[in-house]
Design a protein around this motif. Sequence first.
Motif, PDB file in Angstrom:
ATOM      1  N   LYS A 160       0.845  -1.208   0.000  1.00  0.00           N
ATOM      2  CA  LYS A 160       0.000   0.000   0.000  1.00  0.00           C
ATOM      3  C   LYS A 160       0.872   1.246   0.000  1.00  0.00           C
ATOM      4  CE  LYS A 160      -4.049  -2.073   2.051  1.00  0.00           C
ATOM      5  NZ  LYS A 160      -4.484  -2.701   3.293  1.00  0.00           N
ATOM      6  N   GLU A 161       1.947   1.192   0.772  1.00  0.00           N
ATOM      7  CA  GLU A 161       2.835   2.362   0.816  1.00  0.00           C
ATOM      8  C   GLU A 161       3.534   2.566  -0.527  1.00  0.00           C
ATOM      9  OE1 GLU A 161       3.374   2.322   5.650  1.00  0.00           O
ATOM     10  OE2 GLU A 161       5.169   2.026   4.453  1.00  0.00           O
ATOM     11  N   ILE A 162       3.940   1.472  -1.154  1.00  0.00           N
ATOM     12  CA  ILE A 162       4.603   1.590  -2.468  1.00  0.00           C
ATOM     13  C   ILE A 162       3.626   2.175  -3.501  1.00  0.00           C
ATOM     14  CG2 ILE A 162       5.536   0.230  -4.403  1.00  0.00           C
ATOM     15  CD1 ILE A 162       6.841  -1.615  -2.229  1.00  0.00           C
ATOM     16  N   ALA A 163       2.346   1.790  -3.387  1.00  0.00           N
ATOM     17  CA  ALA A 163       1.342   2.323  -4.328  1.00  0.00           C
ATOM     18  C   ALA A 163       1.197   3.835  -4.150  1.00  0.00           C
ATOM     19  CB  ALA A 163       0.007   1.616  -4.110  1.00  0.00           C
ATOM     20  N   GLU A 164       1.305   4.290  -2.907  1.00  0.00           N
ATOM     21  CA  GLU A 164       1.179   5.731  -2.628  1.00  0.00           C
ATOM     22  C   GLU A 164       2.453   6.487  -2.964  1.00  0.00           C
ATOM     23  OE1 GLU A 164      -1.399   5.191   1.445  1.00  0.00           O
ATOM     24  OE2 GLU A 164       0.184   6.668   1.429  1.00  0.00           O
ATOM     25  N   ASN A 165       3.571   5.796  -2.765  1.00  0.00           N
ATOM     26  CA  ASN A 165       4.873   6.451  -2.844  1.00  0.00           C
ATOM     27  C   ASN A 165       5.914   5.385  -3.225  1.00  0.00           C
ATOM     28  OD1 ASN A 165       7.338   7.619  -2.369  1.00  0.00           O
ATOM     29  ND2 ASN A 165       7.020   7.928  -0.178  1.00  0.00           N
ATOM     30  N   PRO A 166       6.325   5.355  -4.488  1.00  0.00           N
ATOM     31  CA  PRO A 166       7.207   4.253  -4.923  1.00  0.00           C
ATOM     32  C   PRO A 166       8.653   4.353  -4.429  1.00  0.00           C
ATOM     33  CG  PRO A 166       6.796   5.767  -6.732  1.00  0.00           C
ATOM     34  CD  PRO A 166       5.937   6.240  -5.591  1.00  0.00           C
ATOM     35  N   ARG A 167       9.006   5.470  -3.757  1.00  0.00           N
ATOM     36  CA  ARG A 167      10.395   5.593  -3.285  1.00  0.00           C
ATOM     37  C   ARG A 167      10.634   4.668  -2.096  1.00  0.00           C
ATOM     38  NH1 ARG A 167      13.023  10.618  -4.542  1.00  0.00           N
ATOM     39  NH2 ARG A 167      11.760  11.709  -6.066  1.00  0.00           N
ATOM     40  N   VAL A 168      11.635   3.823  -2.236  1.00  0.00           N
ATOM     41  CA  VAL A 168      11.952   2.864  -1.172  1.00  0.00           C
ATOM     42  C   VAL A 168      13.462   2.834  -0.964  1.00  0.00           C
ATOM     43  CG1 VAL A 168       9.954   1.403  -1.711  1.00  0.00           C
ATOM     44  CG2 VAL A 168      12.158   0.887  -2.765  1.00  0.00           C
ATOM     45  N   SER A 169      13.877   2.269   0.163  1.00  0.00           N
ATOM     46  CA  SER A 169      15.302   1.985   0.304  1.00  0.00           C
ATOM     47  C   SER A 169      15.484   0.624   0.941  1.00  0.00           C
ATOM     48  CB  SER A 169      16.038   3.092   1.058  1.00  0.00           C
ATOM     49  OG  SER A 169      15.469   3.291   2.302  1.00  0.00           O
ATOM     50  N   GLY A 170      16.628   0.034   0.657  1.00  0.00           N
ATOM     51  CA  GLY A 170      16.905  -1.317   1.141  1.00  0.00           C
ATOM     52  C   GLY A 170      18.268  -1.359   1.807  1.00  0.00           C
ATOM     53  N   LEU A 171      18.407  -2.293   2.728  1.00  0.00           N
ATOM     54  CA  LEU A 171      19.687  -2.465   3.421  1.00  0.00           C
ATOM     55  C   LEU A 171      20.018  -3.938   3.503  1.00  0.00           C
ATOM     56  CD1 LEU A 171      21.885  -1.000   5.302  1.00  0.00           C
ATOM     57  CD2 LEU A 171      20.587  -2.011   7.162  1.00  0.00           C
ATOM     58  N   LEU A 172      21.225  -4.274   3.056  1.00  0.00           N
ATOM     59  CA  LEU A 172      21.776  -5.612   3.303  1.00  0.00           C
ATOM     60  C   LEU A 172      22.834  -5.421   4.371  1.00  0.00           C
ATOM     61  CD1 LEU A 172      22.146  -6.520  -0.454  1.00  0.00           C
ATOM     62  CD2 LEU A 172      20.715  -7.809   1.131  1.00  0.00           C
ATOM     63  N   PHE A 173      22.752  -6.184   5.450  1.00  0.00           N
ATOM     64  CA  PHE A 173      23.688  -6.000   6.568  1.00  0.00           C
ATOM     65  C   PHE A 173      24.292  -7.351   6.906  1.00  0.00           C
ATOM     66  CE2 PHE A 173      23.904  -5.522  11.446  1.00  0.00           C
ATOM     67  CZ  PHE A 173      25.214  -5.082  11.401  1.00  0.00           C
ATOM     68  N   TRP A 174      25.624  -7.421   6.813  1.00  0.00           N
ATOM     69  CA  TRP A 174      26.335  -8.662   7.115  1.00  0.00           C
ATOM     70  C   TRP A 174      27.324  -8.386   8.252  1.00  0.00           C
ATOM     71  CZ3 TRP A 174      26.924  -7.486   1.469  1.00  0.00           C
ATOM     72  CH2 TRP A 174      25.862  -8.013   0.734  1.00  0.00           C
ATOM     73  N   PRO A 175      26.864  -8.488   9.513  1.00  0.00           N
ATOM     74  CA  PRO A 175      27.739  -8.131  10.643  1.00  0.00           C
ATOM     75  C   PRO A 175      29.013  -8.964  10.687  1.00  0.00           C
ATOM     76  CG  PRO A 175      25.633  -9.056  11.414  1.00  0.00           C
ATOM     77  CD  PRO A 175      25.516  -8.869   9.938  1.00  0.00           C
ATOM     78  N   GLU A 176      28.935 -10.216  10.235  1.00  0.00           N
ATOM     79  CA  GLU A 176      30.134 -11.082  10.269  1.00  0.00           C
ATOM     80  C   GLU A 176      31.249 -10.517   9.393  1.00  0.00           C
ATOM     81  OE1 GLU A 176      27.077 -11.980   9.522  1.00  0.00           O
ATOM     82  OE2 GLU A 176      26.486 -13.806  10.594  1.00  0.00           O
ATOM     83  N   LEU A 177      30.885  -9.707   8.407  1.00  0.00           N
ATOM     84  CA  LEU A 177      31.880  -9.154   7.482  1.00  0.00           C
ATOM     85  C   LEU A 177      32.104  -7.660   7.715  1.00  0.00           C
ATOM     86  CD1 LEU A 177      30.686 -10.869   4.169  1.00  0.00           C
ATOM     87  CD2 LEU A 177      32.610 -11.507   5.601  1.00  0.00           C
ATOM     88  N   ASN A 178      31.431  -7.115   8.735  1.00  0.00           N
ATOM     89  CA  ASN A 178      31.495  -5.666   8.976  1.00  0.00           C
ATOM     90  C   ASN A 178      31.115  -4.887   7.717  1.00  0.00           C
ATOM     91  OD1 ASN A 178      32.389  -6.061  11.632  1.00  0.00           O
ATOM     92  ND2 ASN A 178      34.506  -6.270  10.913  1.00  0.00           N
ATOM     93  N   ARG A 179      30.027  -5.330   7.103  1.00  0.00           N
ATOM     94  CA  ARG A 179      29.628  -4.691   5.846  1.00  0.00           C
ATOM     95  C   ARG A 179      28.133  -4.390   5.827  1.00  0.00           C
ATOM     96  NH1 ARG A 179      32.684  -8.361   1.208  1.00  0.00           N
ATOM     97  NH2 ARG A 179      34.699  -7.321   1.432  1.00  0.00           N
ATOM     98  N   GLN A 180      27.794  -3.285   5.165  1.00  0.00           N
ATOM     99  CA  GLN A 180      26.394  -3.058   4.818  1.00  0.00           C
ATOM    100  C   GLN A 180      26.340  -2.441   3.420  1.00  0.00           C
ATOM    101  OE1 GLN A 180      24.321  -0.255   7.345  1.00  0.00           O
ATOM    102  NE2 GLN A 180      25.861   1.335   7.110  1.00  0.00           N
ATOM    103  N   VAL A 181      25.219  -2.675   2.758  1.00  0.00           N
ATOM    104  CA  VAL A 181      24.964  -2.046   1.458  1.00  0.00           C
ATOM    105  C   VAL A 181      23.615  -1.350   1.545  1.00  0.00           C
ATOM    106  CG1 VAL A 181      24.736  -2.376  -1.034  1.00  0.00           C
ATOM    107  CG2 VAL A 181      26.146  -3.958   0.289  1.00  0.00           C
ATOM    108  N   ARG A 182      23.610  -0.055   1.258  1.00  0.00           N
ATOM    109  CA  ARG A 182      22.353   0.711   1.211  1.00  0.00           C
ATOM    110  C   ARG A 182      21.981   0.932  -0.237  1.00  0.00           C
ATOM    111  NH1 ARG A 182      23.578   5.899   4.900  1.00  0.00           N
ATOM    112  NH2 ARG A 182      21.619   6.644   4.067  1.00  0.00           N
ATOM    113  N   ILE A 183      20.710   0.771  -0.516  1.00  0.00           N
ATOM    114  CA  ILE A 183      20.225   0.949  -1.883  1.00  0.00           C
ATOM    115  C   ILE A 183      18.994   1.850  -1.816  1.00  0.00           C
ATOM    116  CG2 ILE A 183      19.367  -0.237  -3.959  1.00  0.00           C
ATOM    117  CD1 ILE A 183      20.723  -2.708  -1.932  1.00  0.00           C
ATOM    118  N   GLU A 184      18.969   2.886  -2.639  1.00  0.00           N
ATOM    119  CA  GLU A 184      17.778   3.742  -2.712  1.00  0.00           C
ATOM    120  C   GLU A 184      17.257   3.732  -4.135  1.00  0.00           C
ATOM    121  OE1 GLU A 184      18.643   7.626  -1.037  1.00  0.00           O
ATOM    122  OE2 GLU A 184      19.489   6.681   0.749  1.00  0.00           O
ATOM    123  N   GLY A 185      15.950   3.848  -4.260  1.00  0.00           N
ATOM    124  CA  GLY A 185      15.385   3.857  -5.606  1.00  0.00           C
ATOM    125  C   GLY A 185      13.882   3.820  -5.579  1.00  0.00           C
TER     126      GLY A 185
END
Length: 222
Positions: free
Chosen positions: A95-120
Amino acid sequence: MRIEDRLMSIQDFILTVRREYTGKPLDEASVHRDPFQQLELWLKEAIESQVLEPNALILATASAQGITSIRAVLLRGFDRRGLVFYTNYASRKAKEIAENPRVSGLLFWPELNRQVRIEGVAERTTDEESDAYFRTRPRESQIAAWISHQSEVIESRRALEEAFAKAEESFRGNEVPRPPFWGGYRLVPTSFEFWQGRENRLHDRILYLKDGPTWEIKRLAP
Ligand SMILES: Cc1cc2nc3c(=O)[nH]c(=O)nc-3n(C[C@H](O)[C@H](O)[C@H](O)COP(=O)(O)O)c2cc1C
């Protein structure tokens, strides 16, 4: 060790717990020019490191009023068009995507001390793509997709299990088709940020910004 044996309250523990982040340097000169290739490399390293849920994507959405919400979904595929996950098209996130398609995502791998942020922006996958993925799901998950009115308040656990048993019976002997209210979204990125934890909190942050057909690469302060 049990928490009680630490002789420390939870409050003191979270105040003092501190981990040094170390990792291979991430350098703007040596990263892939294409963020999807960089993502593929990091996903490969996460999988090889046997992190528990390498493809768990924390997805943030926002209503038209800017009220945000987040949850985990599973990344089920990606290519240069974007990152694909599957869900219920009547859920809160949908429902939120239908109202507003802007989203962001996060992949978080604590074992590797890494994160990836994605916006779109999120857009629905085609019916053919959703059908193809739905066919690969275990039968029980296919049935669950039919009976779960995702994100709605329900009466009880029992009502859910009864609905599942009823649906199992009605589909007996037949293939379970994809419900019309269930399918995929593709997160089409406009930016990526790869974060590598480093010593002394001097972390590496490499930002990719979409610039027409190519990607601009910048370094951000940690
Ligand atoms: C590791 C993990 C993976 C999940 N994967 C999915 C998924 O792929 N699709 C989905 O709809 N929900 C998934 N969920 C459940 C969601 O986090 C969430 O509870 C559900 O989608 C309803 O969210 P909403 O009310 O914000 O729409 C997952 C939860 C966890 C913890």
